[in-house]
Design an enzyme around this catalytic site. Sequence first.
Site, PDB file in Angstrom:
ATOM      1  N   ARG A  28       0.767  -1.208  -0.013  1.00  0.00           N
ATOM      2  CA  ARG A  28       0.162  -0.024   0.143  1.00  0.00           C
ATOM      3  C   ARG A  28       0.767   1.307  -0.008  1.00  0.00           C
ATOM      4  NH1 ARG A  28      -5.384  -0.472   1.905  1.00  0.00           N
ATOM      5  NH2 ARG A  28      -6.217  -2.647   1.205  1.00  0.00           N
ATOM      6  N   ARG A  32      -3.561   6.324  -0.069  1.00  0.00           N
ATOM      7  CA  ARG A  32      -4.089   7.371   0.620  1.00  0.00           C
ATOM      8  C   ARG A  32      -2.967   7.782   1.528  1.00  0.00           C
ATOM      9  NH1 ARG A  32      -8.875   4.168   3.013  1.00  0.00           N
ATOM     10  NH2 ARG A  32      -7.277   2.594   3.109  1.00  0.00           N
ATOM     11  N   ARG A  41      -6.881  11.285  -7.358  1.00  0.00           N
ATOM     12  CA  ARG A  41      -8.040  10.489  -7.288  1.00  0.00           C
ATOM     13  C   ARG A  41      -9.486  11.069  -7.184  1.00  0.00           C
ATOM     14  NH1 ARG A  41      -9.192   5.861  -4.779  1.00  0.00           N
ATOM     15  NH2 ARG A  41     -11.271   6.644  -5.144  1.00  0.00           N
ATOM     16  N   ASP A  77      -6.474  -3.434  -7.309  1.00  0.00           N
ATOM     17  CA  ASP A  77      -7.253  -4.025  -6.093  1.00  0.00           C
ATOM     18  C   ASP A  77      -7.515  -5.523  -6.457  1.00  0.00           C
ATOM     19  OD1 ASP A  77      -8.319  -3.111  -3.542  1.00  0.00           O
ATOM     20  OD2 ASP A  77      -9.675  -4.418  -4.337  1.00  0.00           O
ATOM     21  N   TYR A 152     -14.725 -12.041   1.157  1.00  0.00           N
ATOM     22  CA  TYR A 152     -15.716 -11.113   0.527  1.00  0.00           C
ATOM     23  C   TYR A 152     -16.813 -11.336   0.048  1.00  0.00           C
ATOM     24  CZ  TYR A 152     -11.928  -8.021   2.089  1.00  0.00           C
ATOM     25  OH  TYR A 152     -10.740  -7.138   2.860  1.00  0.00           O
TER      26      TYR A 152
HETATM   27  O1  CP3 Z   1       0.160   0.255  -3.152  1.00  0.00           O
HETATM   28  C1  CP3 Z   1      -0.093  -1.026  -3.325  1.00  0.00           C
HETATM   29  O2  CP3 Z   1       0.130  -2.051  -2.421  1.00  0.00           O
HETATM   30  C2  CP3 Z   1      -1.117  -1.255  -4.443  1.00  0.00           C
HETATM   31  C3  CP3 Z   1      -2.389  -1.014  -4.270  1.00  0.00           C
HETATM   32  C4  CP3 Z   1      -3.391  -2.025  -3.503  1.00  0.00           C
HETATM   33  C5  CP3 Z   1      -4.511  -1.652  -3.258  1.00  0.00           C
HETATM   34  N1  CP3 Z   1      -5.399  -2.681  -2.662  1.00  0.00           N
HETATM   35  C6  CP3 Z   1      -5.178  -0.209  -3.564  1.00  0.00           C
HETATM   36  C7  CP3 Z   1      -6.100   0.150  -2.662  1.00  0.00           C
HETATM   37  C8  CP3 Z   1      -3.252  -3.649  -3.089  1.00  0.00           C
HETATM   38  C9  CP3 Z   1      -2.107  -4.364  -3.147  1.00  0.00           C
HETATM   39  C10 CP3 Z   1      -4.601  -3.701  -2.785  1.00  0.00           C
HETATM   40  C11 CP3 Z   1      -4.836  -5.162  -2.261  1.00  0.00           C
HETATM   41  C12 CP3 Z   1      -5.891  -5.364  -1.337  1.00  0.00           C
HETATM   42  N2  CP3 Z   1      -7.169  -4.935  -1.536  1.00  0.00           N
HETATM   43  C13 CP3 Z   1      -5.864  -6.183  -0.228  1.00  0.00           C
HETATM   44  C14 CP3 Z   1      -4.867  -7.042   0.226  1.00  0.00           C
HETATM   45  C15 CP3 Z   1      -3.959  -6.217   0.905  1.00  0.00           C
HETATM   46  C16 CP3 Z   1      -4.302  -6.077   2.358  1.00  0.00           C
HETATM   47  O3  CP3 Z   1      -4.307  -4.883   2.586  1.00  0.00           O
HETATM   48  O4  CP3 Z   1      -4.318  -6.913   2.898  1.00  0.00           O
HETATM   49  C17 CP3 Z   1      -7.551  -6.036   0.211  1.00  0.00           C
HETATM   50  C18 CP3 Z   1      -7.682  -7.056   1.447  1.00  0.00           C
HETATM   51  C19 CP3 Z   1      -8.179  -5.341  -0.444  1.00  0.00           C
HETATM   52  C20 CP3 Z   1      -9.507  -5.106  -0.311  1.00  0.00           C
HETATM   53  C21 CP3 Z   1      -9.795  -3.660  -0.097  1.00  0.00           C
HETATM   54  N3  CP3 Z   1      -9.462  -2.563  -1.165  1.00  0.00           N
HETATM   55  C22 CP3 Z   1      -9.990  -2.980   1.270  1.00  0.00           C
HETATM   56  C23 CP3 Z   1      -9.821  -3.728   2.493  1.00  0.00           C
HETATM   57  C24 CP3 Z   1      -9.689  -1.433   1.046  1.00  0.00           C
HETATM   58  C25 CP3 Z   1      -9.861  -0.334   1.877  1.00  0.00           C
HETATM   59  C26 CP3 Z   1     -10.996   0.176   1.813  1.00  0.00           C
HETATM   60  C27 CP3 Z   1     -11.035   1.596   2.916  1.00  0.00           C
HETATM   61  O5  CP3 Z   1     -11.567   2.498   2.486  1.00  0.00           O
HETATM   62  O6  CP3 Z   1     -10.823   1.270   4.096  1.00  0.00           O
HETATM   63  C28 CP3 Z   1      -9.651  -1.225  -0.586  1.00  0.00           C
HETATM   64  C29 CP3 Z   1      -9.458  -0.185  -1.145  1.00  0.00           C
HETATM   65  C30 CP3 Z   1      -8.098   0.375  -1.558  1.00  0.00           C
HETATM   66  N4  CP3 Z   1      -7.259  -0.422  -2.373  1.00  0.00           N
HETATM   67  C31 CP3 Z   1      -7.687   1.578  -1.523  1.00  0.00           C
HETATM   68  C32 CP3 Z   1      -6.299   1.578  -2.194  1.00  0.00           C
HETATM   69  C33 CP3 Z   1      -5.390   2.544  -2.387  1.00  0.00           C
HETATM   70  C34 CP3 Z   1      -8.192   2.764  -0.865  1.00  0.00           C
HETATM   71  C35 CP3 Z   1      -9.022   3.428  -1.975  1.00  0.00           C
HETATM   72  C36 CP3 Z   1      -9.290   5.005  -1.587  1.00  0.00           C
HETATM   73  O7  CP3 Z   1      -8.171   5.549  -1.760  1.00  0.00           O
HETATM   74  O8  CP3 Z   1     -10.235   5.156  -1.219  1.00  0.00           O
END
Ligand code: CP3
Length: 352
Positions: A28, A32, A41, A77, A152
Site C-alpha cells: 500500500r 491514501r 483520485r 485491487d 468477501y
Molecule cells: O500500493 C499497493 O500496495 C498497491 C495497491 C493495492 C490496493 N489494494 C489499493 C487500494 C493493493 C495491493 C490492494 C490489495 C487489497 N485490496 C487487499 C490485500 C492487501 C491487504 O491490505 O491485506 C485487500 C484485502 C483489498 C480490499 C480492499 N480494497 C480494502 C480492504 C480497501 C480499503 C477500504 C477502505 O477505504 O478502508 C480497499 C480500497 C483500496 N485499495 C484503496 C487503495 C489505495 C483505498 C481506496 C481509496 O483511495 O479510497
Amino acid sequence: MNEPREESLLVAAARRHQGVALPVWFMRQAGRSLPEYRALRAGTDMLQSCFDPEMVAEITLQPVRRHDVDAAVFFSDIMVPLKAAGVGVDIVGGTGPVIEHPVRSLGDVRALPELDPDSLAPISEAVRRTVAQLGDRPLIGFAGAPFTLASYLVEGGPSRDHARTKAFMVGQPDAWSELCARLAGYSAAFLRTQIDAGAVAVQLFDSWAGALSEADYREFVLPHSRTVLAGVVDVPRIHFGVGTGELLVTMRDAGADVVGVDWRTPLDAASRRLGGQTAVQGNLDPALLQAPWPELARRVRRVIREGAAAPGHIFNLGHGVPATTDPDVLTRIVELVHAEAPDLRAAAGWSQ
Ligand code: CP3
C-alpha cells in the site's frame, strides 16, 4: 531478442542470491498516505480508477518518485478481476469491498460469470505504461488469493471472524471447492495479464488466511492457492497473509519463493520455521510508523538484523501502509535501509 535486463535487487533477494544490499518497498505504498494520490483520485471511484491506464500508471509511480523504493507495486485491487468479470462489487471508502449478491449456495457459485480475457485489456495497457516509465526498477504484480476473495464474496463485505465463510467451507465443501476454483481462475488470469505486460515478480495476498487453523488451510485453501501460484512459476512469487505465523511453512508449500511475514513473528524465527531455505519479506509493525523516529529507527534496524538470518530478505511492513501515515516517515525508512543495511547485515553474520 532483447538483452536481459540486469537482475534487480528484489528478484535477487527472492532468488536467494542478494548479497548484503537490502531491497525495500511497502505494501500500500501507493494510495491514501500520499497527498498527490488523494488529489489525483478526487472524484473518481476506486474501481473505476483501476481501469484507467493513465491514472493507474501515475499512481503506481508516485511512491517510487517520492520514496525511492526498490520496487513499484501495481496500483489496482484484489477485486479488479471480479469487477472485470462482471461480478457486482464496489469498494466503499472506509469500509472496503461490498458485494451486491453474496455467494451463499452452489447456485450462487455457478452464477458467477466467466472472465473474458479481453476485459483485462486496460490492465495490460496500464502495466505497459507503468513499466515503460519505471526504467530498471521492477514492477510487482499482485492478486488476491482464493480464500481472501471468497471471504468477501460469502460475507458480502469485510468481516472480523469470517464465520459465514468458514461455515460455507466446512458445511458445503463441494460448493466451496467450485467457488475457490473459479476465484483461482480469476486471480491466475489477473497475474498472467500483469506478467505478460511486464511485471517481474508477483505477490499473492491471502490477507485473511491467518483466521484459519493450519489443518483447515491445508485442506480447504492450499490446493486453490497452489493452482494460482503454479500458473506463474516464471517469476518470483511472494505469498503474504496477516497473522499467519502458524501457516508460514504451509503457505511456502503452496508454491512460494518468498513468504511474507507480519510483525508478530520475528524474521529470524520465521526463517527457522521455514528450515532456513526460504526468502522472507517483512515485517515492521505498521502501527509503529506513528512512533517517535529514534524508536522507529531502532525497530527498523532490528528487522534488518533479524532478516539477515534468512537466505533472502525483502524489507517491508508487516501489512499495508495505514492511510494516516506521514509519508516523510516512509522516505526516511527507505534512506535508513539503503544507508545502513549493508553494514548491519554484514555485522549480523550474513554469509551466503
Ligand atoms: O500500493 C499497493 O500496495 C498497491 C495497491 C493495492 C490496493 N489494494 C489499493 C487500494 C493493493 C495491493 C490492494 C490489495 C487489497 N485490496 C487487499 C490485500 C492487501 C491487504 O491490505 O491485506 C485487500 C484485502 C483489498 C480490499 C480492499 N480494497 C480494502 C480492504 C480497501 C480499503 C477500504 C477502505 O477505504 O478502508 C480497499 C480500497 C483500496 N485499495 C484503496 C487503495 C489505495 C483505498 C481506496 C481509496 O483511495 O479510497
